[in-house]
Design a protein around this motif. Structure first.
Motif, PDB file in Angstrom:
ATOM      1  N   LEU A  84       0.856  -1.184   0.000  1.00  0.00           N
ATOM      2  CA  LEU A  84       0.000   0.000   0.000  1.00  0.00           C
ATOM      3  C   LEU A  84       0.895   1.238   0.000  1.00  0.00           C
ATOM      4  N   ASN A  85       1.078   1.802  -1.184  1.00  0.00           N
ATOM      5  CA  ASN A  85       1.968   2.955  -1.336  1.00  0.00           C
ATOM      6  C   ASN A  85       1.413   4.194  -0.641  1.00  0.00           C
ATOM      7  N   ASP A  86       0.129   4.456  -0.874  1.00  0.00           N
ATOM      8  CA  ASP A  86      -0.476   5.673  -0.341  1.00  0.00           C
ATOM      9  C   ASP A  86      -1.934   5.443   0.008  1.00  0.00           C
ATOM     10  N   LEU A  87      -2.330   5.974   1.132  1.00  0.00           N
ATOM     11  CA  LEU A  87      -3.725   6.099   1.528  1.00  0.00           C
ATOM     12  C   LEU A  87      -3.847   7.563   1.916  1.00  0.00           C
ATOM     13  N   TYR A  88      -4.510   8.339   1.084  1.00  0.00           N
ATOM     14  CA  TYR A  88      -4.484   9.790   1.256  1.00  0.00           C
ATOM     15  C   TYR A  88      -5.893  10.366   1.166  1.00  0.00           C
ATOM     16  N   VAL A  89      -6.177  11.289   2.076  1.00  0.00           N
ATOM     17  CA  VAL A  89      -7.442  12.020   2.078  1.00  0.00           C
ATOM     18  C   VAL A  89      -7.121  13.508   2.090  1.00  0.00           C
ATOM     19  N   HIS A  90      -7.792  14.254   1.215  1.00  0.00           N
ATOM     20  CA  HIS A  90      -7.600  15.706   1.146  1.00  0.00           C
ATOM     21  C   HIS A  90      -7.823  16.304   2.531  1.00  0.00           C
ATOM     22  N   LYS A  91      -6.987  17.269   2.893  1.00  0.00           N
ATOM     23  CA  LYS A  91      -7.019  17.830   4.249  1.00  0.00           C
ATOM     24  C   LYS A  91      -8.387  18.387   4.640  1.00  0.00           C
ATOM     25  N   ASP A  92      -9.170  18.876   3.690  1.00  0.00           N
ATOM     26  CA  ASP A  92     -10.485  19.437   3.999  1.00  0.00           C
ATOM     27  C   ASP A  92     -11.549  18.373   4.259  1.00  0.00           C
ATOM     28  N   PHE A  93     -11.212  17.104   4.029  1.00  0.00           N
ATOM     29  CA  PHE A  93     -12.197  16.030   4.162  1.00  0.00           C
ATOM     30  C   PHE A  93     -11.784  14.987   5.209  1.00  0.00           C
ATOM     31  N   ARG A  94     -10.818  15.297   6.013  1.00  0.00           N
ATOM     32  CA  ARG A  94     -10.362  14.357   7.035  1.00  0.00           C
ATOM     33  C   ARG A  94     -11.327  14.316   8.223  1.00  0.00           C
ATOM     34  N   GLN A  95     -11.211  13.271   9.024  1.00  0.00           N
ATOM     35  CA  GLN A  95     -12.050  13.050  10.202  1.00  0.00           C
ATOM     36  C   GLN A  95     -13.520  12.818   9.836  1.00  0.00           C
ATOM     37  N   LYS A  96     -13.752  12.262   8.637  1.00  0.00           N
ATOM     38  CA  LYS A  96     -15.114  11.952   8.197  1.00  0.00           C
ATOM     39  C   LYS A  96     -15.272  10.471   7.864  1.00  0.00           C
ATOM     40  N   GLY A  97     -14.280   9.661   8.218  1.00  0.00           N
ATOM     41  CA  GLY A  97     -14.354   8.231   7.968  1.00  0.00           C
ATOM     42  C   GLY A  97     -13.940   7.816   6.570  1.00  0.00           C
ATOM     43  N   ILE A  98     -13.383   8.726   5.788  1.00  0.00           N
ATOM     44  CA  ILE A  98     -13.009   8.420   4.404  1.00  0.00           C
ATOM     45  C   ILE A  98     -11.833   7.453   4.358  1.00  0.00           C
ATOM     46  N   ALA A  99     -10.803   7.679   5.168  1.00  0.00           N
ATOM     47  CA  ALA A  99      -9.645   6.771   5.172  1.00  0.00           C
ATOM     48  C   ALA A  99     -10.070   5.367   5.597  1.00  0.00           C
ATOM     49  N   LYS A 100     -10.940   5.287   6.583  1.00  0.00           N
ATOM     50  CA  LYS A 100     -11.439   3.998   7.043  1.00  0.00           C
ATOM     51  C   LYS A 100     -12.212   3.285   5.938  1.00  0.00           C
ATOM     52  N   LYS A 101     -13.045   4.023   5.226  1.00  0.00           N
ATOM     53  CA  LYS A 101     -13.819   3.440   4.128  1.00  0.00           C
ATOM     54  C   LYS A 101     -12.886   2.961   3.010  1.00  0.00           C
ATOM     55  N   LEU A 102     -11.885   3.756   2.688  1.00  0.00           N
ATOM     56  CA  LEU A 102     -10.899   3.358   1.678  1.00  0.00           C
ATOM     57  C   LEU A 102     -10.168   2.089   2.092  1.00  0.00           C
ATOM     58  N   LEU A 103      -9.754   2.040   3.333  1.00  0.00           N
ATOM     59  CA  LEU A 103      -9.030   0.876   3.830  1.00  0.00           C
ATOM     60  C   LEU A 103      -9.924  -0.365   3.815  1.00  0.00           C
ATOM     61  N   LEU A 104     -11.190  -0.214   4.172  1.00  0.00           N
ATOM     62  CA  LEU A 104     -12.129  -1.337   4.102  1.00  0.00           C
ATOM     63  C   LEU A 104     -12.267  -1.868   2.680  1.00  0.00           C
ATOM     64  N   HIS A 105     -12.404  -0.966   1.708  1.00  0.00           N
ATOM     65  CA  HIS A 105     -12.503  -1.385   0.308  1.00  0.00           C
ATOM     66  C   HIS A 105     -11.227  -2.087  -0.145  1.00  0.00           C
ATOM     67  N   THR A 106     -10.091  -1.566   0.290  1.00  0.00           N
ATOM     68  CA  THR A 106      -8.809  -2.154  -0.076  1.00  0.00           C
ATOM     69  C   THR A 106      -8.668  -3.556   0.511  1.00  0.00           C
ATOM     70  N   LEU A 107      -9.036  -3.708   1.777  1.00  0.00           N
ATOM     71  CA  LEU A 107      -8.974  -5.026   2.422  1.00  0.00           C
ATOM     72  C   LEU A 107      -9.922  -6.020   1.745  1.00  0.00           C
ATOM     73  N   PHE A 108     -11.121  -5.580   1.424  1.00  0.00           N
ATOM     74  CA  PHE A 108     -12.088  -6.453   0.757  1.00  0.00           C
ATOM     75  C   PHE A 108     -11.544  -6.888  -0.606  1.00  0.00           C
ATOM     76  N   TRP A 109     -10.956  -5.931  -1.344  1.00  0.00           N
ATOM     77  CA  TRP A 109     -10.386  -6.255  -2.659  1.00  0.00           C
ATOM     78  C   TRP A 109      -9.274  -7.288  -2.501  1.00  0.00           C
ATOM     79  N   ALA A 110      -8.425  -7.096  -1.495  1.00  0.00           N
ATOM     80  CA  ALA A 110      -7.311  -8.019  -1.249  1.00  0.00           C
ATOM     81  C   ALA A 110      -7.832  -9.424  -0.952  1.00  0.00           C
ATOM     82  N   GLU A 111      -8.857  -9.515  -0.123  1.00  0.00           N
ATOM     83  CA  GLU A 111      -9.440 -10.829   0.192  1.00  0.00           C
ATOM     84  C   GLU A 111     -10.058 -11.474  -1.041  1.00  0.00           C
ATOM     85  N   GLN A 112     -10.783 -10.693  -1.832  1.00  0.00           N
ATOM     86  CA  GLN A 112     -11.431 -11.213  -3.033  1.00  0.00           C
ATOM     87  C   GLN A 112     -10.423 -11.666  -4.093  1.00  0.00           C
TER      88      GLN A 112
END
Length: 151
Positions: A84-112
């Motif tokens: 995982l080279n980068d997991l990045y969220v624009h500074k104006d959109f942080r603390q809204k669960g976006i990184a967590k959602k991205l990581l969940l999608h990434t983990l699901f993709w890895a499992e699939q």
């Protein structure tokens, strides 16, 4: 908020939007060639058959976050794994669960896709990022990373 994998035939507008989002991270490290390098890397990642993948998060038709990763083969794990080279969220959109959602999608993709593991690197003082990864079961790997730029 929508998360999706960027396809290899993504149009130039989407590619440019991804590069400009990542400039927020690159400017923090002071890289004067960042936009050129980002554009080249994104184009390479989106070539058909590339081992690199990009997930993006869009909110109101604006890209606000992304996960950029490569698939490699691990001798230790006996199969494919994700760097995982980068997991990045624009500074104006942080603390809204976006990184967590991205990581969940990434983990699901890895499992699939039958990956054997995920590895990444983060700054030793990046407490929020370390907390996010630890909450998903990531653990510390003690090592010293080396690099060599070949022109």
């Amino acid at each position: 908020m929508e998360v999706f994998l960027v396809e290899h035939n993504a149009n130039q507008t989407l590619r440019d939007e991804i590069a400009h989002l990542m400039m927020g991270q690159m400017e923090a490290i002071g890289d004067s060639h960042a936009l050129t390098n980002l554009t080249k890397a994104i184009d390479l990642a989106l070539l058909e058959g590339s081992p690199a993948k990009i997930f993006i998060v869009q909110e109101a038709e604006q890209i606000v976050g992304l996960a950029f990763f490569n698939i490699g083969i691990s001798l230790e794990k006996g199969g494919h794994y994700m760097w995982l080279n980068d997991l990045y969220v624009h500074k104006d959109f942080r603390q809204k669960g976006i990184a967590k959602k991205l990581l969940l999608h990434t983990l699901f993709w890895a499992e699939q896709n039958d990956l054997k593991g995920i590895e990444l690197e983060t700054g030793v003082n990046n407490i929020a990022t370390k907390r996010l990864y630890n909450s998903f079961g990531f653990y510390d790997i003690v090592s010293k990373r080396y690099g060599l730029d070949i022109k």
